[in-house]
Design a protein around this motif. Structure first.
Motif, short mmCIF file in Angstrom:
data_model
loop_
_atom_site.label_atom_id
_atom_site.label_comp_id
_atom_site.label_asym_id
_atom_site.label_seq_id
_atom_site.Cartn_x
_atom_site.Cartn_y
_atom_site.Cartn_z
N ALA A 89 0.82 -1.21 0.00
CA ALA A 89 0.00 0.00 0.00
C ALA A 89 0.86 1.26 0.00
O ALA A 89 0.37 2.33 -0.38
N ASN A 90 2.13 1.15 0.40
CA ASN A 90 3.04 2.31 0.34
C ASN A 90 3.34 2.72 -1.10
O ASN A 90 3.99 3.74 -1.32
N GLN A 91 2.87 1.94 -2.07
CA GLN A 91 2.99 2.32 -3.48
C GLN A 91 1.92 3.35 -3.86
O GLN A 91 1.90 3.83 -4.99
N GLY A 92 1.04 3.69 -2.92
CA GLY A 92 0.03 4.71 -3.19
C GLY A 92 -1.40 4.21 -3.08
O GLY A 92 -2.33 4.89 -3.49
N GLY A 93 -1.58 3.04 -2.51
CA GLY A 93 -2.93 2.49 -2.35
C GLY A 93 -3.34 2.43 -0.90
O GLY A 93 -2.76 3.09 -0.04
N GLN A 94 -4.35 1.62 -0.63
CA GLN A 94 -4.83 1.41 0.72
C GLN A 94 -4.75 -0.09 1.03
O GLN A 94 -5.10 -0.90 0.18
N LEU A 138 8.09 -6.95 16.45
CA LEU A 138 7.86 -6.60 15.05
C LEU A 138 6.87 -5.44 14.92
O LEU A 138 7.07 -4.52 14.13
N LEU A 139 5.80 -5.48 15.72
CA LEU A 139 4.82 -4.39 15.66
C LEU A 139 5.40 -3.10 16.25
O LEU A 139 5.07 -2.00 15.78
N GLY A 140 6.28 -3.22 17.24
CA GLY A 140 6.95 -2.04 17.78
C GLY A 140 7.83 -1.38 16.73
O GLY A 140 7.88 -0.15 16.61
N ILE A 141 8.52 -2.21 15.93
CA ILE A 141 9.37 -1.68 14.85
C ILE A 141 8.50 -0.98 13.80
O ILE A 141 8.86 0.09 13.30
N LEU A 142 7.37 -1.60 13.46
CA LEU A 142 6.44 -0.98 12.51
C LEU A 142 6.01 0.41 13.00
O LEU A 142 6.02 1.38 12.24
N HIS A 143 5.67 0.49 14.27
CA HIS A 143 5.23 1.76 14.87
C HIS A 143 6.37 2.80 14.84
O HIS A 143 6.17 3.94 14.42
N GLU A 144 7.56 2.39 15.26
CA GLU A 144 8.71 3.30 15.26
C GLU A 144 9.01 3.82 13.85
O GLU A 144 9.32 5.01 13.67
N ALA A 145 8.92 2.92 12.86
CA ALA A 145 9.22 3.31 11.48
C ALA A 145 8.20 4.31 10.96
O ALA A 145 8.53 5.21 10.18
N GLN A 146 6.95 4.17 11.37
CA GLN A 146 5.94 5.14 10.95
C GLN A 146 6.19 6.50 11.60
O GLN A 146 6.01 7.53 10.96
N LEU A 147 6.62 6.49 12.84
CA LEU A 147 6.93 7.76 13.52
C LEU A 147 8.14 8.45 12.90
O LEU A 147 8.16 9.68 12.77
#
Length: 200
Positions: A89-94, A138-147
């Motif tokens: 979805a980071n390619q521009g979708g949802q 893994l979910l903590g890394i996802l959150h950190e990367a979004q921040l």
């Protein structure tokens, strides 16, 4: 690329020689790329409980004494594909509702605390062991990367879904490697156009 090199894709080498994602995001990238849908199912690094246990231990996501069940391995594969959907979805979708629901369910059991090192740097760390702790990490890394803003650069290839880190200035990279999936996509489009013109 020979079979030996293909088996190393996602761990030791990246398609097109791309650098891996920075910092802890590399671990999440490797989790997504523990299976490449262009390769045989038996190459899935978390395809069985034994493989999942070996992979998690190698990444220090579980302790040597932690046991992984068939259900744990299935849960990890489901989470992997849901996070892959977010990267695509980071390619521009949802991302689809199914993917976000899976991550939402996984986050319900992910217990994290804020750890701080001697320099004052903080990080989200799991409070549980085993697969629950691995999922939380893994979910903590996802959150950190979004921040941090890095998450939007981790993309799923439009062709094969492989997760790559887009280092281009305008964030326009679409394929894991232009020489592999980019050419494959362009060739298919070319043959479709030729077929259309030849049937007129």
């Amino acid at each position: 690329m020979n079979e030996r090199d293909k088996r190393r894709v996602g761990e030791q080498i990246e398609p097109g020689g791309r650098p891996k994602a920075p910092g802890r995001l590399e671990l999440l990238q490797r989790f997504i790329n523990s299976y490449n849908h262009d390769f045989p199912c038996e190459w899935d690094r978390i395809g069985t409980k034994e493989k999942a246990q070996a992979w998690l231990r190698q990444k220090r996501l579980v302790a040597p004494g932690d046991r992984i069940s068939d259900a744990d391995a299935a849960r990890l594969r489901e989470l992997r594909e849901a996070i892959r959907a977010l990267a695509i979805a980071n390619q521009g979708g949802q991302p689809g509702a199914a993917a976000t629901d899976i991550i939402r369910r996984a986050s319900g059991g992910a217990q994290l605390s804020v750890a701080i090192d001697d320099t004052g740097r903080t990080a989200l760390e799991p409070t549980r062991r085993g697969v629950d702790g691995a999922v939380a990490t893994l979910l903590g890394i996802l959150h950190e990367a979004q921040l941090s803003g890095h998450w939007s650069r981790l993309k799923g290839c439009r062709q094969c879904g492989y997760a790559f880190f887009d280092r281009s200035k305008n964030r326009s990279a679409a394929w894991c490697a232009m020489s592999i999936c980019g050419n494959r996509t362009k060739n298919r489009a070319y043959y479709r156009r030729r077929r259309r013109t030849s049937t007129r």
